[in-house]
Design a protein around this motif. Sequence first.
Motif, PDB file in Angstrom:
ATOM      1  N   VAL A  36     -22.536 -36.566  34.214  1.00  0.00           N
ATOM      2  CA  VAL A  36     -23.842 -36.521  33.595  1.00  0.00           C
ATOM      3  C   VAL A  36     -24.318 -37.860  33.221  1.00  0.00           C
ATOM      4  CG1 VAL A  36     -24.967 -35.803  31.550  1.00  0.00           C
ATOM      5  CG2 VAL A  36     -23.490 -34.083  32.937  1.00  0.00           C
ATOM      6  N   ALA A  37     -23.271 -38.820  32.464  1.00  0.00           N
ATOM      7  CA  ALA A  37     -23.792 -40.089  32.110  1.00  0.00           C
ATOM      8  C   ALA A  37     -24.080 -41.102  33.509  1.00  0.00           C
ATOM      9  CB  ALA A  37     -22.663 -40.598  31.143  1.00  0.00           C
ATOM     10  N   ASN A  38     -23.084 -40.898  34.389  1.00  0.00           N
ATOM     11  CA  ASN A  38     -23.345 -41.494  35.696  1.00  0.00           C
ATOM     12  C   ASN A  38     -24.732 -41.323  36.215  1.00  0.00           C
ATOM     13  OD1 ASN A  38     -20.771 -42.802  35.419  1.00  0.00           O
ATOM     14  ND2 ASN A  38     -19.985 -41.557  36.953  1.00  0.00           N
ATOM     15  N   ALA A  39     -25.117 -40.071  36.034  1.00  0.00           N
ATOM     16  CA  ALA A  39     -26.304 -39.712  36.691  1.00  0.00           C
ATOM     17  C   ALA A  39     -27.649 -40.245  36.033  1.00  0.00           C
ATOM     18  CB  ALA A  39     -26.492 -38.331  36.981  1.00  0.00           C
ATOM     19  N   PHE A  40     -27.286 -40.238  34.680  1.00  0.00           N
ATOM     20  CA  PHE A  40     -28.446 -40.666  33.901  1.00  0.00           C
ATOM     21  C   PHE A  40     -28.661 -42.215  34.193  1.00  0.00           C
ATOM     22  CE2 PHE A  40     -28.383 -37.100  30.658  1.00  0.00           C
ATOM     23  CZ  PHE A  40     -29.676 -36.966  30.576  1.00  0.00           C
ATOM     24  N   ASN A  41     -27.506 -42.812  34.504  1.00  0.00           N
ATOM     25  CA  ASN A  41     -27.458 -44.275  34.284  1.00  0.00           C
ATOM     26  C   ASN A  41     -27.886 -44.770  35.786  1.00  0.00           C
ATOM     27  OD1 ASN A  41     -25.705 -47.110  34.555  1.00  0.00           O
ATOM     28  ND2 ASN A  41     -26.839 -46.965  32.630  1.00  0.00           N
ATOM     29  N   GLY A  42     -27.385 -44.097  36.761  1.00  0.00           N
ATOM     30  CA  GLY A  42     -27.419 -44.513  38.228  1.00  0.00           C
ATOM     31  C   GLY A  42     -28.790 -44.069  38.747  1.00  0.00           C
ATOM     32  N   ASP A  43     -29.034 -42.996  38.485  1.00  0.00           N
ATOM     33  CA  ASP A  43     -30.378 -42.116  39.053  1.00  0.00           C
ATOM     34  C   ASP A  43     -31.439 -42.666  38.132  1.00  0.00           C
ATOM     35  OD1 ASP A  43     -28.277 -41.145  40.473  1.00  0.00           O
ATOM     36  OD2 ASP A  43     -28.923 -39.132  39.823  1.00  0.00           O
ATOM     37  N   LEU A  44     -31.456 -42.688  36.789  1.00  0.00           N
ATOM     38  CA  LEU A  44     -32.680 -42.736  36.104  1.00  0.00           C
ATOM     39  C   LEU A  44     -32.581 -44.310  35.376  1.00  0.00           C
ATOM     40  CD1 LEU A  44     -32.704 -39.396  34.410  1.00  0.00           C
ATOM     41  CD2 LEU A  44     -33.974 -40.056  36.198  1.00  0.00           C
ATOM     42  N   GLY A  45     -31.551 -44.808  35.309  1.00  0.00           N
ATOM     43  CA  GLY A  45     -31.536 -46.291  34.726  1.00  0.00           C
ATOM     44  C   GLY A  45     -31.678 -45.959  33.122  1.00  0.00           C
ATOM     45  N   ILE A  46     -30.906 -44.750  32.679  1.00  0.00           N
ATOM     46  CA  ILE A  46     -31.111 -44.535  31.399  1.00  0.00           C
ATOM     47  C   ILE A  46     -29.459 -44.891  30.885  1.00  0.00           C
ATOM     48  CG2 ILE A  46     -30.985 -42.650  29.558  1.00  0.00           C
ATOM     49  CD1 ILE A  46     -33.910 -43.287  31.003  1.00  0.00           C
ATOM     50  N   THR A  47     -29.367 -45.599  29.789  1.00  0.00           N
ATOM     51  CA  THR A  47     -28.123 -45.827  29.135  1.00  0.00           C
ATOM     52  C   THR A  47     -27.758 -45.014  28.280  1.00  0.00           C
ATOM     53  OG1 THR A  47     -29.116 -47.333  27.569  1.00  0.00           O
ATOM     54  CG2 THR A  47     -28.402 -48.613  29.493  1.00  0.00           C
ATOM     55  N   THR A  48     -26.257 -44.599  28.251  1.00  0.00           N
ATOM     56  CA  THR A  48     -25.906 -43.809  27.568  1.00  0.00           C
ATOM     57  C   THR A  48     -24.644 -44.242  26.637  1.00  0.00           C
ATOM     58  OG1 THR A  48     -24.078 -42.745  29.032  1.00  0.00           O
ATOM     59  CG2 THR A  48     -26.479 -42.140  29.564  1.00  0.00           C
ATOM     60  N   PRO A  49     -24.127 -43.597  25.890  1.00  0.00           N
ATOM     61  CA  PRO A  49     -22.811 -44.002  25.058  1.00  0.00           C
ATOM     62  C   PRO A  49     -21.779 -44.360  26.021  1.00  0.00           C
ATOM     63  CG  PRO A  49     -23.992 -42.325  23.462  1.00  0.00           C
ATOM     64  CD  PRO A  49     -24.497 -42.392  24.853  1.00  0.00           C
ATOM     65  N   ALA A  50     -21.709 -43.382  27.095  1.00  0.00           N
ATOM     66  CA  ALA A  50     -20.588 -43.456  28.238  1.00  0.00           C
ATOM     67  C   ALA A  50     -21.093 -44.696  29.108  1.00  0.00           C
ATOM     68  CB  ALA A  50     -20.410 -42.336  28.755  1.00  0.00           C
ATOM     69  N   THR A  51     -22.214 -45.137  29.512  1.00  0.00           N
ATOM     70  CA  THR A  51     -22.512 -45.851  30.226  1.00  0.00           C
ATOM     71  C   THR A  51     -23.478 -46.978  29.875  1.00  0.00           C
ATOM     72  OG1 THR A  51     -24.201 -44.345  31.069  1.00  0.00           O
ATOM     73  CG2 THR A  51     -22.163 -44.378  32.369  1.00  0.00           C
ATOM     74  N   PRO A  52     -23.165 -47.751  28.790  1.00  0.00           N
ATOM     75  CA  PRO A  52     -24.067 -48.578  28.058  1.00  0.00           C
ATOM     76  C   PRO A  52     -24.945 -49.636  28.511  1.00  0.00           C
ATOM     77  CG  PRO A  52     -21.962 -49.051  27.585  1.00  0.00           C
ATOM     78  CD  PRO A  52     -21.750 -48.189  28.452  1.00  0.00           C
TER      79      PRO A  52
END
Lengths: 451, 456
Positions: free
Chosen positions: B255-271
């Motif tokens: 889920v975190a990878n998709a937020f980061n890779g597809d949307l450019g949204i940083t997450t605590p797992a992909t900061p």
Amino acid sequence: MHAKHLFRRIFPSLFASALLALCSPHAAAESTPRKVVVMTSYPEEVVTNFEAGFEKAYPGMRVEIIWRRSGDAMNYLQDNPGHIDVYWTPSQRTFARLAKQGAFTRLPVDMEGLPAKVGGYPISDPDLLYAAFEIAGFGFAVNTQRLREKNLPRPRQWTDLAEPQWRDELIFPIPSRAAFAPPLVEILAQGYGWEEGWTLLQRIGGNSRPPDGSAPDDSNSIAKGRVAVAVSLDFFIRSAIDNGAPIDFVYPAVTGYSPAHVAVFKDAPNPEAAKAFAQYVLSSEGQKLLFHPDLLRLPVRPAVYADKPAGYYDPFNAAKVMPYEFDNRRAQERQGLNNALFDVMVTKQHANLREVLDTLARAEQAAGNDSALNTQLDQARKLATRLPITEEQANALSGRFAANFEIDTKPDANAALLREWSEQVARNRREALQIAQRVVKATHDAEDRKP
Amino acid sequence: MACLLAAAIPFYPGTAGSADTDALSAGASTVFDETRDAYSLASPAMPAGDRSAFVLGRTMFRQSWVIAPANDSAAGLGPLYNRISCIACHARNGKGHAPDDENGSMRAMLLRLSIPGADRHGGPNPHPAYGDQLNEHGVPGVPGEGIGYLLYEERMETFADGTPLRLRKPSVRFKELAYGALGEDIMVSPRIGPAVYGLGLLEAVPDETLLALQQQAKPDGIRGRVNIVWDSINKKEAIGRFGMKANVATLTEQVANAFNGDLGITTPATPQENCTAVQTDCKKAPSGRASELEHTELSQQDLSATVFYHRTLAVPARRDMDDQQVLRGAQLFRQAHCASCHIPELRTGKEAPLPFLSDQLIRPYTDLLLHDMGEELADGRPDYRATGREWRTPPLWGIGLAKKVSPDAGYLHDGRARTLLEAVMWHGGEASVSREAVRKMSSDDRAALIRYLESI
């Protein structure tokens, strides 16, 4: 800044394409970027369907979506001038404000077959700086199962919902909290006249469940059958109906529409693409997409209703019996004031509103045909729902209060005014309550005196 | 108003039926729903107290993200991105699709990129300028990376009875590349968005089960093996089970990878923002923050809720199980050895991320293992231990409703198959024997096989 911005975007592409032609085995013939940049607050389902339809209708054209809530659109436009081609969203106030600022060019679209009004309800800008793209209708979401269980009749008009039997069986959204709800106040205030409309609003508001929830929960409540009726917009409810929930949507004769619009910016960087997009969303093909089960909105091109799914509401047909003309400009101007007034009359004094209406109902029953007592009750009824200001005063104050998503520019002065109104309303209701209580007591005393 | 619409979608918890237990695709997390909402319902086993987490996760999944700076809690889209919301690629939680021709946008698919070699954990080696995924769009001031599009080469497949079947094979092309040439050695893998229901149950299948399946003898040259990947959350090697090459170990990471890779949204797992070293405008672009107390664009609470949503999305029950054609199709499915990889039944472990997902007999029709699927399906892009010819067996549960939920839904990793029969006939490598068995079937038997798949 505009030129610099364009340079920054285009130069790398051109440079890359030259390299590409020389180096990459995956290189395709380079083509001029053909895109339209669209700002919207539509949910993904709407965006995706129109994006796909547009790209099919205009092969090679691409849509770039800039998503922005309508309340935050201005900031983006100020920070990024000359970046957006088309504004396409459900937010009449934002369109009106941008049009006033001169942001839009006259819509470069053939408007043949696209009326500016539905019955007496205007949906497009008279100067055609922006045009309606779809409309959502106001009315009553009715849980038919709950109606049967509670032995309640199917409501047809606003006046039905003012009856005591709907106590706690309906939800009326709070206009200051639910962005879709402000037009409801004006629909009643204009459809029934200022005084009568506001009386109805208070009686319906008194029947509504105490205002602790928000609009989304209302949809959930009606779908789950926790209440029998929710005053709402049709498209909030249609997907639940589509999925088999026991809900009907009733459009009263005095109704109105929440239009969404499309406009082209004067400084659109891709004006031809912008024109094509606006033309597409208003075309027969685009308008028919609104019947898609993920969208379920009302087209503004009457001719496409010939192909509507079974049972789909046709507002143009219904409008043949619409009994009033809606003044949109006045509605826009008074939105902030209406919201504030509704909170004073209903939201923040819900308990005393209910108490006085309940006591009045008991007193009316007790008074029977006694003309002297009924004269007193007439006075009490007027006091119970009397507004602290007249329509003329309301018009004079319009624009002073913040509408949804706006910032209150006169917080202290407005707070003082609202306090004054609240105290006046509370006094009126106390007086009405005392009259009603006196009437009840008088009838009891008379009963006691009977041999 | 859009946010109202998003939140106004009624919360319909799924209902468990009392039908034949064989119909229970996902044990207690099965729902009896054949509507377009079939992939969107919460597990009936989910405690009522968890509803708010499910609803929050659904809101995040539906959220249209906004370019920062903005007066919006959903600010932080990009600097580079593919789409603005999760559901753009997973419409109604179902499968994405490929564009029909070179003019079509990749609205529900993306292009994975890498160059030869491996990263320090053995994963794909990202392209130095473009990273591991092509992002078509950029925020103002940040050029989008370019446009990928598909060209199709059509060919005719013929069944033993002479019936033809037209297949299309995509090849990827690029234009308007903004950060220089991709180079001769670029490896590209087009992927449509996968369906996202039932993932909590797949997560709850024990590693031991997958290792045992790997060891199991299978007929006709069918093998199957686990992928061993780097678990970036727990900082260790682990068995991969998510992603089309089983290249991700945990649902949180997926889920975190998709937020980061597809949307450019940083997450605590992909900061970190998804910019490569040479993308200087990207690195300078403003970022959002979930709150004053958090440094990423998605908060830990919202990430957890989104993962929870994926864990608890129920799976639709099987349908028409007593239909004679379906029964015949089930027999053919076994005879053609389809069930050797699309294993009908698995059991979740005694321990699961959520108690109600534990010890469930589920029918996902997957072994979660990698299989060589032949040259025709190969993307030529290794991913940890998965070779360019290997793919994870995709779950088939609920697949019969794919077109009902989303009429555009495509099949196979790149959406090339427009029908289930096309998907079957693309099977190669270890699945060649199964494909050839189908080729020899009569038209009635082919129809029965497809009818069976549609009942799953």
